[in-house]
Design a protein around this motif. Structure first.
Motif, short mmCIF file in Angstrom:
data_model
loop_
_atom_site.label_atom_id
_atom_site.label_comp_id
_atom_site.label_asym_id
_atom_site.label_seq_id
_atom_site.Cartn_x
_atom_site.Cartn_y
_atom_site.Cartn_z
N UNK A 131 -13.81 2.07 -1.85
CA UNK A 131 -12.45 2.54 -2.14
C UNK A 131 -12.20 2.58 -3.66
N UNK A 132 -12.80 1.64 -4.40
CA UNK A 132 -12.63 1.61 -5.86
C UNK A 132 -13.47 2.66 -6.57
N UNK A 133 -14.35 3.36 -5.81
CA UNK A 133 -15.15 4.42 -6.40
C UNK A 133 -16.61 4.09 -6.58
N UNK A 134 -17.06 2.96 -6.06
CA UNK A 134 -18.47 2.61 -6.17
C UNK A 134 -19.31 3.56 -5.33
N UNK A 135 -20.55 3.80 -5.77
CA UNK A 135 -21.42 4.72 -5.05
C UNK A 135 -22.19 4.01 -3.94
N UNK A 136 -22.52 4.77 -2.92
CA UNK A 136 -23.32 4.24 -1.82
C UNK A 136 -24.69 3.80 -2.32
N UNK A 137 -25.25 4.53 -3.27
CA UNK A 137 -26.57 4.18 -3.80
C UNK A 137 -26.56 2.80 -4.43
N UNK A 138 -25.60 2.55 -5.29
CA UNK A 138 -25.56 1.24 -5.97
C UNK A 138 -25.29 0.12 -4.97
N UNK A 139 -24.46 0.37 -3.98
CA UNK A 139 -24.23 -0.65 -2.95
C UNK A 139 -25.50 -0.91 -2.16
N UNK A 140 -26.27 0.14 -1.90
CA UNK A 140 -27.50 0.00 -1.12
C UNK A 140 -28.55 -0.84 -1.85
N UNK A 141 -28.56 -0.81 -3.17
CA UNK A 141 -29.59 -1.54 -3.93
C UNK A 141 -29.06 -2.83 -4.57
N UNK A 142 -27.82 -3.17 -4.30
CA UNK A 142 -27.23 -4.35 -4.94
C UNK A 142 -28.03 -5.63 -4.68
N UNK A 143 -28.54 -5.80 -3.49
CA UNK A 143 -29.31 -7.02 -3.17
C UNK A 143 -30.56 -7.13 -4.05
N UNK A 144 -31.04 -6.01 -4.56
CA UNK A 144 -32.23 -5.99 -5.41
C UNK A 144 -31.89 -5.46 -6.80
N UNK A 145 -30.71 -5.81 -7.31
CA UNK A 145 -30.20 -5.24 -8.55
C UNK A 145 -31.14 -5.43 -9.73
N UNK A 146 -31.88 -6.53 -9.77
CA UNK A 146 -32.79 -6.77 -10.90
C UNK A 146 -33.91 -5.73 -10.98
N UNK A 147 -34.24 -5.11 -9.85
CA UNK A 147 -35.32 -4.13 -9.81
C UNK A 147 -34.86 -2.70 -10.00
N UNK A 148 -33.64 -2.51 -10.45
CA UNK A 148 -33.10 -1.16 -10.64
C UNK A 148 -32.61 -0.98 -12.07
N UNK A 149 -32.31 0.25 -12.39
CA UNK A 149 -31.72 0.57 -13.69
C UNK A 149 -30.32 1.15 -13.53
N UNK A 150 -29.71 0.97 -12.34
CA UNK A 150 -28.43 1.62 -12.06
C UNK A 150 -27.21 0.78 -12.44
N UNK A 151 -27.43 -0.45 -12.90
CA UNK A 151 -26.31 -1.31 -13.28
C UNK A 151 -26.30 -1.48 -14.80
N UNK A 152 -25.12 -1.47 -15.37
CA UNK A 152 -24.95 -1.59 -16.82
C UNK A 152 -25.34 -3.00 -17.28
#
Length: 157
Positions: free
Chosen positions: A71-92
Protein backbone atom coordinates in the motif's frame (compact mmCIF):
# COMPACT_ATOMS: atom_id res chain seq x y z
CA UNK A 1 -8.91 -18.55 22.44
CA UNK A 2 -6.91 -19.94 19.53
CA UNK A 3 -6.26 -23.52 18.48
CA UNK A 4 -4.63 -22.67 15.15
CA UNK A 5 -1.35 -24.51 14.54
CA UNK A 6 -1.28 -26.31 17.86
CA UNK A 7 -3.15 -28.94 19.82
CA UNK A 8 -2.82 -26.74 22.91
CA UNK A 9 -5.38 -23.92 22.98
CA UNK A 10 -3.80 -20.48 23.29
CA UNK A 11 -5.14 -17.36 24.93
CA UNK A 12 -5.41 -14.16 22.92
CA UNK A 13 -3.32 -12.24 25.42
CA UNK A 14 -4.20 -8.94 23.74
CA UNK A 15 -7.85 -9.61 24.59
CA UNK A 16 -7.15 -11.11 28.02
CA UNK A 17 -5.16 -8.07 29.20
CA UNK A 18 -6.10 -5.27 26.81
CA UNK A 19 -4.52 -2.50 28.90
CA UNK A 20 -1.06 -4.05 28.44
CA UNK A 21 -1.67 -4.55 24.73
CA UNK A 22 -2.84 -0.94 24.33
CA UNK A 23 0.36 0.27 26.02
CA UNK A 24 2.38 -1.88 23.63
CA UNK A 25 0.49 -0.49 20.64
CA UNK A 26 1.18 3.04 21.95
CA UNK A 27 4.88 2.18 22.07
CA UNK A 28 4.70 0.99 18.47
CA UNK A 29 2.91 4.20 17.40
CA UNK A 30 5.53 6.27 19.24
CA UNK A 31 8.33 4.36 17.50
CA UNK A 32 6.71 4.98 14.10
CA UNK A 33 6.32 8.67 14.95
CA UNK A 34 10.01 8.87 15.97
CA UNK A 35 10.95 7.20 12.67
CA UNK A 36 8.91 9.72 10.70
CA UNK A 37 10.37 12.65 12.65
CA UNK A 38 13.86 11.26 12.01
CA UNK A 39 13.19 11.35 8.27
CA UNK A 40 12.72 7.61 7.70
CA UNK A 41 10.11 6.96 5.05
CA UNK A 42 7.13 4.69 5.46
CA UNK A 43 8.54 2.01 3.15
CA UNK A 44 11.70 1.68 5.25
CA UNK A 45 9.56 1.38 8.40
CA UNK A 46 7.47 -1.36 6.81
CA UNK A 47 10.61 -3.17 5.57
CA UNK A 48 12.04 -3.18 9.10
CA UNK A 49 8.80 -4.44 10.61
CA UNK A 50 8.36 -7.02 7.88
CA UNK A 51 11.94 -8.30 8.12
CA UNK A 52 11.75 -8.73 11.88
CA UNK A 53 8.40 -10.49 11.48
CA UNK A 54 10.17 -12.87 9.05
CA UNK A 55 12.94 -13.53 11.57
CA UNK A 56 10.36 -14.19 14.30
CA UNK A 57 8.13 -16.25 11.99
CA UNK A 58 5.05 -14.23 12.87
CA UNK A 59 2.51 -15.07 10.17
CA UNK A 60 -0.03 -12.50 11.36
CA UNK A 61 2.46 -9.62 11.27
CA UNK A 62 3.96 -10.84 7.97
CA UNK A 63 0.51 -10.65 6.41
CA UNK A 64 -0.20 -7.24 7.91
CA UNK A 65 3.13 -5.60 7.04
CA UNK A 66 3.30 -7.07 3.53
CA UNK A 67 -0.07 -5.46 2.77
CA UNK A 68 1.05 -2.19 4.39
CA UNK A 69 4.30 -2.16 2.41
CA UNK A 70 2.47 -2.75 -0.87
CA UNK A 71 0.00 0.00 0.00
CA UNK A 72 2.94 2.36 0.73
CA UNK A 73 4.31 1.67 -2.76
CA UNK A 74 6.84 -1.08 -2.12
CA UNK A 75 7.52 -3.40 -5.06
CA UNK A 76 6.68 -7.08 -5.14
CA UNK A 77 10.26 -7.82 -6.19
CA UNK A 78 11.82 -6.21 -3.14
CA UNK A 79 9.30 -7.90 -0.85
CA UNK A 80 10.08 -11.24 -2.48
CA UNK A 81 13.81 -10.93 -1.77
CA UNK A 82 13.62 -9.24 1.63
CA UNK A 83 14.47 -12.44 3.51
CA UNK A 84 17.74 -12.56 1.53
CA UNK A 85 18.36 -8.80 1.41
CA UNK A 86 22.13 -9.15 1.96
CA UNK A 87 22.42 -11.05 -1.33
CA UNK A 88 20.75 -8.36 -3.43
CA UNK A 89 21.51 -4.88 -4.70
CA UNK A 90 17.90 -3.66 -4.57
CA UNK A 91 18.05 -1.99 -1.15
CA UNK A 92 19.66 1.39 -0.51
CA UNK A 93 22.57 1.82 1.91
CA UNK A 94 20.19 3.35 4.47
CA UNK A 95 17.74 0.45 4.10
CA UNK A 96 20.55 -2.08 4.40
CA UNK A 97 21.86 -0.36 7.53
CA UNK A 98 18.37 -0.26 9.05
CA UNK A 99 17.72 -3.93 8.27
CA UNK A 100 21.05 -5.00 9.79
CA UNK A 101 20.44 -2.89 12.89
CA UNK A 102 16.92 -4.27 13.31
CA UNK A 103 18.19 -7.83 12.98
CA UNK A 104 20.95 -7.13 15.52
CA UNK A 105 18.32 -5.75 17.90
CA UNK A 106 16.36 -8.98 17.46
CA UNK A 107 19.28 -11.39 17.95
CA UNK A 108 20.95 -9.97 21.04
CA UNK A 109 23.22 -12.99 21.43
CA UNK A 110 25.42 -11.95 18.49
CA UNK A 111 27.61 -9.14 19.84
CA UNK A 112 29.71 -8.97 16.65
CA UNK A 113 26.60 -8.50 14.52
CA UNK A 114 25.52 -5.68 16.84
CA UNK A 115 28.89 -3.96 16.49
CA UNK A 116 28.91 -4.44 12.71
CA UNK A 117 25.34 -3.17 12.43
CA UNK A 118 26.09 -0.09 14.51
CA UNK A 119 29.17 0.64 12.42
CA UNK A 120 27.20 0.35 9.17
CA UNK A 121 24.33 2.39 10.61
CA UNK A 122 26.66 5.21 11.66
CA UNK A 123 27.76 5.46 8.03
CA UNK A 124 24.27 5.59 6.57
CA UNK A 125 21.89 6.93 9.25
CA UNK A 126 21.78 9.81 11.70
CA UNK A 127 21.79 9.11 15.43
CA UNK A 128 18.09 10.00 15.53
CA UNK A 129 17.43 7.49 12.73
CA UNK A 130 19.52 4.80 14.46
CA UNK A 131 17.52 5.29 17.64
CA UNK A 132 14.24 5.17 15.72
CA UNK A 133 15.18 1.92 13.92
CA UNK A 134 16.11 0.28 17.22
CA UNK A 135 12.78 1.37 18.75
CA UNK A 136 10.91 0.05 15.68
CA UNK A 137 12.67 -3.30 16.08
CA UNK A 138 11.96 -3.44 19.81
CA UNK A 139 8.28 -2.66 19.24
CA UNK A 140 7.72 -5.15 16.41
CA UNK A 141 9.59 -7.85 18.33
CA UNK A 142 7.15 -7.36 21.20
CA UNK A 143 4.11 -7.35 18.92
CA UNK A 144 5.40 -10.46 17.10
CA UNK A 145 5.53 -12.24 20.42
CA UNK A 146 1.95 -11.26 21.23
CA UNK A 147 0.73 -12.66 17.90
CA UNK A 148 2.88 -15.80 17.96
CA UNK A 149 2.01 -16.69 21.57
CA UNK A 150 -1.68 -15.97 20.90
CA UNK A 151 -1.59 -17.73 17.53
CA UNK A 152 -3.44 -14.88 15.84
CA UNK A 153 -4.86 -16.30 12.62
CA UNK A 154 -4.14 -15.07 9.11
CA UNK A 155 -7.44 -14.87 7.28
CA UNK A 156 -7.91 -15.14 3.52
CA UNK A 157 -8.57 -11.88 1.74
Amino acid sequence: MSTHGSAVPKIYIDKQTPEVFQAMRETSRAARKAASEAGLDRILVELVELRISQVNRCAYCLDRHTKAALKAGESAQRLAVLAAWRGTEVFSPAERAALALAEATTDLADAKARDDAYEAARGALTEHQISAVIWLAIAINALNRVSVMSEHPVRSD
